[in-house]
Motif scaffolding. Structure first.
Motif, mmCIF file in Angstrom:
data_model
loop_
_atom_site.group_PDB
_atom_site.id
_atom_site.type_symbol
_atom_site.label_atom_id
_atom_site.label_comp_id
_atom_site.label_asym_id
_atom_site.label_seq_id
_atom_site.Cartn_x
_atom_site.Cartn_y
_atom_site.Cartn_z
ATOM 1 N N HIS A 78 47.928 37.535 30.411
ATOM 2 C CA HIS A 78 47.025 38.082 31.428
ATOM 3 C C HIS A 78 46.807 39.567 31.132
ATOM 4 O O HIS A 78 47.468 40.126 30.234
ATOM 5 C CB HIS A 78 47.552 37.846 32.853
ATOM 6 N N GLN A 94 39.914 38.195 31.057
ATOM 7 C CA GLN A 94 40.289 38.605 32.415
ATOM 8 C C GLN A 94 39.851 40.042 32.654
ATOM 9 O O GLN A 94 39.666 40.814 31.712
ATOM 10 C CB GLN A 94 41.818 38.543 32.607
ATOM 11 N N GLN A 141 48.424 47.168 33.788
ATOM 12 C CA GLN A 141 48.836 47.881 35.018
ATOM 13 C C GLN A 141 50.060 48.728 34.742
ATOM 14 O O GLN A 141 50.107 49.920 35.029
ATOM 15 C CB GLN A 141 49.275 46.881 36.095
ATOM 16 N N THR A 162 52.787 41.132 43.197
ATOM 17 C CA THR A 162 52.158 41.650 44.421
ATOM 18 C C THR A 162 52.859 41.084 45.650
ATOM 19 O O THR A 162 53.356 39.966 45.635
ATOM 20 C CB THR A 162 50.659 41.277 44.481
ATOM 21 N N ALA A 189 46.100 45.464 43.608
ATOM 22 C CA ALA A 189 45.721 44.993 42.269
ATOM 23 C C ALA A 189 44.978 43.682 42.417
ATOM 24 O O ALA A 189 45.123 42.984 43.424
ATOM 25 C CB ALA A 189 46.956 44.794 41.408
ATOM 26 N N GLY A 246 42.676 36.479 42.053
ATOM 27 C CA GLY A 246 43.967 36.677 42.696
ATOM 28 C C GLY A 246 44.153 38.160 42.924
ATOM 29 O O GLY A 246 43.653 38.988 42.153
ATOM 30 N N GLU A 281 41.353 43.077 35.042
ATOM 31 C CA GLU A 281 42.412 43.486 35.952
ATOM 32 C C GLU A 281 41.930 44.718 36.695
ATOM 33 O O GLU A 281 41.230 45.548 36.130
ATOM 34 C CB GLU A 281 43.612 43.874 35.071
ATOM 35 N N ARG A 303 46.647 31.576 26.486
ATOM 36 C CA ARG A 303 47.657 30.690 27.066
ATOM 37 C C ARG A 303 47.716 29.377 26.317
ATOM 38 O O ARG A 303 46.693 28.903 25.817
ATOM 39 C CB ARG A 303 47.348 30.412 28.543
ATOM 40 N N SER A 348 47.417 41.840 33.301
ATOM 41 C CA SER A 348 48.287 42.613 34.187
ATOM 42 C C SER A 348 49.233 43.592 33.465
ATOM 43 O O SER A 348 49.563 44.634 34.044
ATOM 44 C CB SER A 348 49.086 41.668 35.081
HETATM 45 N N1 DAH Z 1 47.653 38.032 36.411
HETATM 46 C C1 DAH Z 1 47.229 36.968 37.276
HETATM 47 C C2 DAH Z 1 46.933 35.736 36.468
HETATM 48 O O1 DAH Z 1 46.672 35.829 35.323
HETATM 49 C C3 DAH Z 1 45.996 37.373 38.021
HETATM 50 C C4 DAH Z 1 46.309 38.398 39.050
HETATM 51 C C5 DAH Z 1 46.632 38.022 40.313
HETATM 52 C C6 DAH Z 1 46.312 39.728 38.726
HETATM 53 C C7 DAH Z 1 46.951 38.943 41.272
HETATM 54 C C8 DAH Z 1 46.620 40.675 39.674
HETATM 55 C C9 DAH Z 1 46.934 40.266 40.957
HETATM 56 O O2 DAH Z 1 46.611 41.964 39.429
HETATM 57 O O3 DAH Z 1 47.224 41.189 41.887
HETATM 58 O O4 DAH Z 1 46.973 34.674 37.022
#
Ligand code: DAH
Length: 344
Positions: A170, A212, A175, A255, A308, A285, A214, A198, A172
């Motif tokens: 992801h 994605q 971050q 989160t 986020a 999400g 973010e 994935r 993330s």
């Molecule tokens: N990283 C999550 C995913 O790949 C997606 C995601 C959900 C990112 C919530 C976020 C978050 O920053 O707050 O499924």
């Protein structure tokens, strides 16, 4: 001798006149005016002439040379002009011929959606952050509150390269990387678009590589209300002012609280195949950044809070353009791609 010279002149002038190209003309010049030419040859007989006749013949020879030289020169100019004219005729362009169309490429539909979303967030004061696609286990999981052995890791089947290095599952991890760079000093306001990977079996809705975006905002007094307001603006600008969003409670390790965000379907709530007759479509999400995540990246979680979100442009592009198979984005069939050209 006088007779001979005059004949030579007539002969040379005729030949010069008849020359068809510059090469022939040059041969004539060499033949008649050169040191071994006939005029020189005739003048060798001057010794036999009387003292009176010699200067006369000399003068005549000069006249003949000059006449021949001038005839050659005139002809040379004419031949050169002719050559230019021929060249120009050969190179004339028929401006009435229709041109051959130049095939131009067009932006990939995913790139279009990603850029549209980027522009939207940039207009709200965000900047773009990037991170590596080959990522460490630490940033991909641990720094996001997913320690080794955490069951939520199973949500994201991963391509491991070594025990500690993998293809990011992801965006993330960006971050955590970005917050570290800010060294505990807010505000942070970024979005991070990028490819993720994935270990999924590819089908109409799954691809082992996808995209994605973010989003992360960290500052003092950031609340869930800020998150909701931001996502509302985002959804309305991207899908249309008539769209609504709703937040449903969910779980993400990074989160707390976590939500899943739905947008009203283009069917207007009546229910259709796309929204599975619910009137709502899940688009992302999100949640309030977990205090552990803030602390691990060097932020004081008593002073700072943040939100986020993570969304999939593939899915958004599919909804926006009515594309029924995610694999179209990655197989690059031009018949598919050219449908998104803005010009023809
Ligand atoms: N990283 C999550 C995913 O790949 C997606 C995601 C959900 C990112 C919530 C976020 C978050 O920053 O707050 O499924």
């Amino acid at each position: 001798m006088e007779q001979q010279l005059k004949e030579l002149q007539t002969e040379a002038l005729a030949k010069a006149e008849a020359a068809e190209d510059l090469k022939q003309l040059n041969d004539i010049r060499v033949a008649y005016l050169g040191k071994k030419g006939p005029i020189t040859e005739v003048l060798k007989g001057m010794g036999k002439l009387s003292a009176e006749e010699r200067p006369k013949m000399g003068a005549l020879a000069n006249e003949v040379r000059a006449a021949v030289a001038s005839a050659i020169e005139t002809k040379q100019t004419a031949l050169e002009q002719q050559a230019i004219k021929k060249q120009l005729e050969k190179e004339t362009i028929d401006v009435t011929l229709p041109g051959r169309p130049v095939k131009s490429g067009n932006q990939h539909p995913l790139t279009k959606v990603v850029e549209e979303i980027e522009d939207l967030f940039i207009s709200m004061g965000y900047s773009i952050a990037e991170g590596p696609e080959v990522e460490t286990d630490y940033y991909n999981f641990e720094a996001l509150n997913l320690p080794k052995g955490h069951p939520a890791r199973d949500m994201q089947d991963s391509f491991y390269i070594t025990e500690d290095i993998l293809l990011r599952t992801h965006t993330s991890p960006v971050q955590a990387r970005t917050m570290e760079k800010y060294q505990g000093q807010g505000p942070v306001k970024i979005i991070c678009p990028g490819k993720v990977y994935r270990r999924d079996n590819d089908d109409a809705t799954h691809s082992h590589q996808f995209t994605q975006i973010e989003g992360l905002v960290v500052d003092e007094n950031i609340s869930m209300g800020d998150l909701k307001g931001t996502l509302e603006v985002f959804a309305k600008r991207l899908f249309g002012e008539d769209r609504e969003i709703r937040l449903r409670p969910s779980f993400f390790p990074f989160t707390e609280p976590s939500v899943e965000v739905d947008v009203t379907c283009m069917c207007g709530g009546e229910g259709c195949r796309i929204c599975k007759h619910t009137g709502w479509i899940e688009i992302l999400g999100a949640g309030m950044v977990h205090p552990n995540v803030l602390e691990m990246a060097g932020f004081d979680s008593k002073k700072y809070t943040g939100f986020a979100f993570g969304m999939g442009p593939d899915r958004i592009a599919m909804l926006k353009y009515g594309i029924d198979d995610i694999r179209h984005f990655y197989t690059n069939d031009v018949r598919f791609l050219t449908q998104f050209a803005e010009h023809e």
